[in-house]
Motif scaffolding. Sequence first.
Motif, PDB file in Angstrom:
ATOM      1  N   ILE A 295      55.256  -5.710  -1.885  1.00  0.00           N
ATOM      2  CA  ILE A 295      55.789  -4.462  -1.312  1.00  0.00           C
ATOM      3  C   ILE A 295      56.385  -4.706   0.067  1.00  0.00           C
ATOM      4  CG2 ILE A 295      55.165  -2.140  -0.536  1.00  0.00           C
ATOM      5  CD1 ILE A 295      52.885  -2.333  -2.735  1.00  0.00           C
ATOM      6  N   ARG A 296      55.743  -5.514   0.858  1.00  0.00           N
ATOM      7  CA  ARG A 296      56.295  -5.834   2.185  1.00  0.00           C
ATOM      8  C   ARG A 296      57.630  -6.559   2.064  1.00  0.00           C
ATOM      9  NH1 ARG A 296      51.974  -8.468   6.201  1.00  0.00           N
ATOM     10  NH2 ARG A 296      53.723  -8.120   7.603  1.00  0.00           N
ATOM     11  N   ALA A 297      57.804  -7.317   0.985  1.00  0.00           N
ATOM     12  CA  ALA A 297      59.029  -8.103   0.817  1.00  0.00           C
ATOM     13  C   ALA A 297      60.203  -7.268   0.336  1.00  0.00           C
ATOM     14  CB  ALA A 297      58.775  -9.247  -0.166  1.00  0.00           C
ATOM     15  N   VAL A 298      59.967  -6.356  -0.618  1.00  0.00           N
ATOM     16  CA  VAL A 298      61.097  -5.634  -1.229  1.00  0.00           C
ATOM     17  C   VAL A 298      60.972  -4.115  -1.190  1.00  0.00           C
ATOM     18  CG1 VAL A 298      61.580  -7.573  -2.780  1.00  0.00           C
ATOM     19  CG2 VAL A 298      60.102  -5.707  -3.561  1.00  0.00           C
ATOM     20  N   GLY A 299      59.822  -3.602  -0.774  1.00  0.00           N
ATOM     21  CA  GLY A 299      59.616  -2.163  -0.768  1.00  0.00           C
ATOM     22  C   GLY A 299      59.053  -1.666  -2.083  1.00  0.00           C
ATOM     23  N   ASN A 300      58.831  -0.359  -2.161  1.00  0.00           N
ATOM     24  CA  ASN A 300      58.325   0.226  -3.401  1.00  0.00           C
ATOM     25  C   ASN A 300      59.477   0.456  -4.387  1.00  0.00           C
ATOM     26  OD1 ASN A 300      59.571   2.820  -2.866  1.00  0.00           O
ATOM     27  ND2 ASN A 300      57.873   3.293  -1.489  1.00  0.00           N
ATOM     28  N   TYR A 301      59.158   0.991  -5.564  1.00  0.00           N
ATOM     29  CA  TYR A 301      60.201   1.162  -6.586  1.00  0.00           C
ATOM     30  C   TYR A 301      61.339   2.047  -6.087  1.00  0.00           C
ATOM     31  CZ  TYR A 301      62.672   2.191 -10.881  1.00  0.00           C
ATOM     32  OH  TYR A 301      63.663   2.325 -11.818  1.00  0.00           O
ATOM     33  N   GLY A 302      61.012   3.139  -5.415  1.00  0.00           N
ATOM     34  CA  GLY A 302      62.043   4.040  -4.904  1.00  0.00           C
ATOM     35  C   GLY A 302      62.964   3.357  -3.913  1.00  0.00           C
ATOM     36  N   GLU A 303      62.399   2.527  -3.042  1.00  0.00           N
ATOM     37  CA  GLU A 303      63.221   1.796  -2.074  1.00  0.00           C
ATOM     38  C   GLU A 303      64.154   0.821  -2.784  1.00  0.00           C
ATOM     39  OE1 GLU A 303      61.048   0.960   1.970  1.00  0.00           O
ATOM     40  OE2 GLU A 303      59.584   0.720   0.352  1.00  0.00           O
ATOM     41  N   ILE A 304      63.632   0.137  -3.790  1.00  0.00           N
ATOM     42  CA  ILE A 304      64.455  -0.795  -4.552  1.00  0.00           C
ATOM     43  C   ILE A 304      65.604  -0.055  -5.241  1.00  0.00           C
ATOM     44  CG2 ILE A 304      64.476  -2.368  -6.538  1.00  0.00           C
ATOM     45  CD1 ILE A 304      61.554  -3.044  -5.833  1.00  0.00           C
TER      46      ILE A 304
END
Length: 337
Positions: A295-304
Amino acid sequence: MQSLIRAAAFAAFALGVVSASAQTLNTVRQRGTLICGVSQGFAGFSVPDSRGEMRGIDADYCRAVAAAVLGDATKVRFVPLTAQARFTALQAGEIDVLFRNSTQTFLRDTSLGLNQGPVNFFDGQGFAVRRDANVTRVQQLDGATICVAQGTTHELNLSDTFRARNIRFQPVVFERIDTMYQAFFAGRCDAMTQDASALAGAISVAPNPADYSVIAETISKEPLGPFTRNGDDQWANIILWLHYALVEAEEYGVTAANAAERARGTDSTVQRLLGTTGEFGSRIGLDNAWALNAIRAVGNYGEIFERNVGQASPLRLQRGINALWTAGGLMYAIPFR
């Protein structure tokens, strides 16, 4: 004697299962790099940016796996694959996991020797046309030439749907997606068919994007998701639970920016998700910070989603059925408990 033989056979079988179940994870760790199969260029899913860095939903999922397994999202090698080569490459062990706009179907699940992972994008097959053609419905494509990629579910869907609706068409089949795009934008076909999201991505980087549109009507269900090899349950579980972790993170408001802080909070669900309490990581062969690292690397699903295909991207897609279940969508994580 027979009981001893049976016991020995069972022990050998069990040993083989244990060995197989950890094979990919051990290979990735020994290599120190995740080898991830992606497309040869789907805007919003996996396409090189101006610096040659792979960007998109699929690319971010690859990075999330690397972060969860190796603790470093940069330790991933992307392998661009054609539609025809994608499953063969996975079967042959040339890649560790496939994230490549791949539709999950009954036959693929039962005949390829591969495991279908979680659906991380719900899509449908659509059609791109020139705006000046004034085509707004599939029925208006009667007599059209249609560009379609070889080795995809789109070929069969196109044939089945148009035959059922008595729509005449002339398919123009391409082995490579990039060649299909070039042909369509050069005017070789009246329409081009693919997943609606991929069509939107193709148009966003076309020479004159305003000249094209995607018909609102779709003709199929296209549940997209990753594939792994059969017989490797541990690796399949890592891919499965990684997706659920990204979805659960969005539901509980855990983002790339606040994940470390939330891990120190008091919410019991978030504590389990981020490894503060419990031993969830060890159950799938990882450390307890696996989800936190991803999560720190790419964010949560919504952020992706928003970064790659949503309103913050050139594609400007609505969440629609890819929204969380709490917002009327289909994204629903199995609980971390």
